[in-house]
Design a protein around this motif. Structure first.
Motif, PDB file in Angstrom:
ATOM      1  N   MET A 200       0.749  -1.198  -0.127  1.00  0.00           N
ATOM      2  CA  MET A 200       0.121  -0.130  -0.033  1.00  0.00           C
ATOM      3  C   MET A 200       1.001   1.200  -0.107  1.00  0.00           C
ATOM      4  SD  MET A 200      -3.014  -0.927   2.731  1.00  0.00           S
ATOM      5  CE  MET A 200      -1.971  -1.599   4.123  1.00  0.00           C
ATOM      6  N   LEU A 201       0.396   2.349  -0.540  1.00  0.00           N
ATOM      7  CA  LEU A 201       0.891   3.657  -0.689  1.00  0.00           C
ATOM      8  C   LEU A 201      -0.159   4.535  -0.402  1.00  0.00           C
ATOM      9  CD1 LEU A 201       2.807   3.422  -4.071  1.00  0.00           C
ATOM     10  CD2 LEU A 201       3.897   3.335  -1.808  1.00  0.00           C
ATOM     11  N   VAL A 202       0.048   5.513   0.276  1.00  0.00           N
ATOM     12  CA  VAL A 202      -0.930   6.728   0.548  1.00  0.00           C
ATOM     13  C   VAL A 202      -0.471   8.156  -0.203  1.00  0.00           C
ATOM     14  CG1 VAL A 202      -1.890   8.048   2.368  1.00  0.00           C
ATOM     15  CG2 VAL A 202      -1.576   5.637   2.685  1.00  0.00           C
ATOM     16  N   ASP A 203      -1.146   8.244  -1.110  1.00  0.00           N
ATOM     17  CA  ASP A 203      -1.025   9.690  -1.791  1.00  0.00           C
ATOM     18  C   ASP A 203       0.364   9.999  -2.272  1.00  0.00           C
ATOM     19  OD1 ASP A 203      -3.055  12.006  -1.891  1.00  0.00           O
ATOM     20  OD2 ASP A 203      -1.621  13.177  -0.837  1.00  0.00           O
ATOM     21  N   TYR A 204       0.828  11.122  -1.548  1.00  0.00           N
ATOM     22  CA  TYR A 204       2.356  11.358  -2.068  1.00  0.00           C
ATOM     23  C   TYR A 204       3.342  10.565  -2.025  1.00  0.00           C
ATOM     24  CZ  TYR A 204       5.717  15.541  -2.181  1.00  0.00           C
ATOM     25  OH  TYR A 204       6.812  16.388  -2.598  1.00  0.00           O
ATOM     26  N   ASP A 205       3.244   9.325  -1.114  1.00  0.00           N
ATOM     27  CA  ASP A 205       4.017   8.285  -1.329  1.00  0.00           C
ATOM     28  C   ASP A 205       4.534   7.731  -2.833  1.00  0.00           C
ATOM     29  OD1 ASP A 205       4.471   7.914   1.690  1.00  0.00           O
ATOM     30  OD2 ASP A 205       3.075   6.473   1.553  1.00  0.00           O
ATOM     31  N   LYS A 206       3.379   7.844  -3.680  1.00  0.00           N
ATOM     32  CA  LYS A 206       3.602   7.524  -4.981  1.00  0.00           C
ATOM     33  C   LYS A 206       4.496   8.191  -5.831  1.00  0.00           C
ATOM     34  CE  LYS A 206      -0.650   8.718  -7.105  1.00  0.00           C
ATOM     35  NZ  LYS A 206      -1.982   8.238  -7.805  1.00  0.00           N
ATOM     36  N   THR A 207       4.740   9.535  -5.592  1.00  0.00           N
ATOM     37  CA  THR A 207       5.650  10.389  -6.065  1.00  0.00           C
ATOM     38  C   THR A 207       7.139   9.919  -6.239  1.00  0.00           C
ATOM     39  OG1 THR A 207       4.110  12.287  -5.555  1.00  0.00           O
ATOM     40  CG2 THR A 207       6.122  12.971  -6.255  1.00  0.00           C
ATOM     41  N   PHE A 208       7.402   9.082  -5.162  1.00  0.00           N
ATOM     42  CA  PHE A 208       8.749   8.577  -4.885  1.00  0.00           C
ATOM     43  C   PHE A 208       8.995   7.432  -5.547  1.00  0.00           C
ATOM     44  CE2 PHE A 208       7.833  11.896  -2.088  1.00  0.00           C
ATOM     45  CZ  PHE A 208       8.843  12.865  -2.202  1.00  0.00           C
ATOM     46  N   PRO A 209       9.908   7.084  -6.520  1.00  0.00           N
ATOM     47  CA  PRO A 209       9.888   5.640  -7.073  1.00  0.00           C
ATOM     48  C   PRO A 209      10.302   4.819  -5.856  1.00  0.00           C
ATOM     49  CG  PRO A 209      11.053   7.336  -8.510  1.00  0.00           C
ATOM     50  CD  PRO A 209      10.391   8.085  -7.278  1.00  0.00           C
ATOM     51  N   GLU A 210      11.003   5.156  -5.100  1.00  0.00           N
ATOM     52  CA  GLU A 210      11.677   3.998  -3.952  1.00  0.00           C
ATOM     53  C   GLU A 210      10.546   3.416  -3.346  1.00  0.00           C
ATOM     54  OE1 GLU A 210      14.667   7.530  -4.735  1.00  0.00           O
ATOM     55  OE2 GLU A 210      12.584   7.311  -4.288  1.00  0.00           O
ATOM     56  N   SER A 211       9.506   3.995  -3.115  1.00  0.00           N
ATOM     57  CA  SER A 211       8.236   3.579  -2.263  1.00  0.00           C
ATOM     58  C   SER A 211       7.723   2.229  -3.083  1.00  0.00           C
ATOM     59  CB  SER A 211       7.288   4.679  -2.152  1.00  0.00           C
ATOM     60  OG  SER A 211       7.831   5.884  -1.783  1.00  0.00           O
ATOM     61  N   ALA A 212       7.349   2.423  -4.384  1.00  0.00           N
ATOM     62  CA  ALA A 212       6.793   1.375  -5.002  1.00  0.00           C
ATOM     63  C   ALA A 212       7.818   0.355  -5.217  1.00  0.00           C
ATOM     64  CB  ALA A 212       6.186   1.980  -6.379  1.00  0.00           C
ATOM     65  N   ARG A 213       9.244   0.655  -5.407  1.00  0.00           N
ATOM     66  CA  ARG A 213      10.166  -0.244  -5.884  1.00  0.00           C
ATOM     67  C   ARG A 213      10.473  -1.065  -4.714  1.00  0.00           C
ATOM     68  NH1 ARG A 213      13.902  -0.854  -9.681  1.00  0.00           N
ATOM     69  NH2 ARG A 213      11.982  -0.517 -10.900  1.00  0.00           N
TER      70      ARG A 213
END
Length: 274
Positions: free
Chosen positions: A143-156
């Motif tokens: 899971m990602l919340v909002d601004y988290d998905k702006t940063f490629p490292e989060s999803a990676r």
């Protein structure tokens, strides 16, 4: 798992928790009639979002909820056989977190506290500190919340932890400083789509993006809920109106197919990155 039906929700929610739970019940009922097995509700679906993303009023914050409390339990009860992700303001040890919960009829499957915060939000919310995928009845999910998905490292990070599905729960508004006359021309609308498609394609995963509709204070939310395949193609979307974007996806099959020739995760070169 084979093929599953996935729903991404665009809808409006506010401070009235009874109203929010009633709306969740209606959305879950509609999704169940469509055969949805994974349903992703927006960020702040229980209690609404801030009144202002740049200068939030500390006296008008969303209700702070216990993840083990009756509101999240009610969503789990509504979910039954379905897996449902839902966003809310979490209370813990005197702090507030912008949190997403993944639940089913058996209870809590996982929690994620939003890590990345725009400046206004950081005045009232504490930041989470990790990204961790969880096993669910529909597969391994992050899971990602909002601004988290702006940063490629989060999803990676979630993809490296085995997530084949990313649930991105948002309260994403149009541009505050330069709002376009048409939603399709808005800078934030374009970025919202770009991040969704990029995070899916670069990690070769299925991405489920929900968002609020309507407004709060000066903010007007984008909607644009969607399901994106591992190749970055949009499989279903709501555009700016409220609704459920439903797609039938063979998650494991489509992820495997995307990684058959070019396997991004295996072909990384961490030794070359700084």
């Amino acid at each position: 798992m084979g093929t599953i039906r996935i729903g991404a929700v665009a809808a409006g929610f506010g401070r009235d928790l009874a109203f929010d739970l009633s709306r969740v019940a209606t959305i879950v009922d509609h999704a169940r009639r469509d055969g949805v097995q994974l349903l992703v509700l927006p960020d702040a679906a229980l209690g609404g979002y801030l009144d202002d993303i740049t200068d939030p009023d500390p006296t008008a914050l969303p209700p702070a909820l216990d993840p083990d409390g009756p509101e999240v339990a009610a969503v789990a009860e509504l979910a039954r056989e379905m897996v449902v992700c839902v966003g809310f303001c979490e209370a813990d040890a005197g702090l507030r977190y912008n949190t997403a919960a993944c639940v089913c009829g058996d209870g809590m499957l996982g929690l994620h506290r939003k890590v990345h915060q725009p400046p206004g939000e950081s005045r009232v919310y504490a930041a989470g500190s990790e990204f961790r995928a969880v096993d669910t009845p529909v597969g391994r999910l992050g899971m990602l919340v909002d601004y988290d998905k702006t940063f490629p490292e989060s999803a990676r990070t979630l993809a490296l932890d085995g997530a084949q599905i990313l649930a991105c729960l948002s309260a994403w508004p149009t541009s505050i400083t330069n709002r376009a006359s048409r939603m399709a021309d808005d800078r934030q609308a374009k970025l919202f789509d770009l991040y969704d498609r990029s995070r899916a394609a670069e990690n070769q995963v299925v991405l489920v993006s929900s968002n609020l509709t309507g407004g709060a204070g000066r903010m007007r939310f984008l909607g644009q809920a969607k399901v994106v395949g591992p190749d970055g193609e949009i499989l279903a979307r709501t555009w700016s109106k409220a609704g459920i974007a439903v797609a039938e996806v063979d998650v494991e099959g489509s992820v495997s197919a995307a990684r058959r020739v070019l396997a991004h995760l295996k072909e990384r070169r961490p030794d070359a990155y700084q």
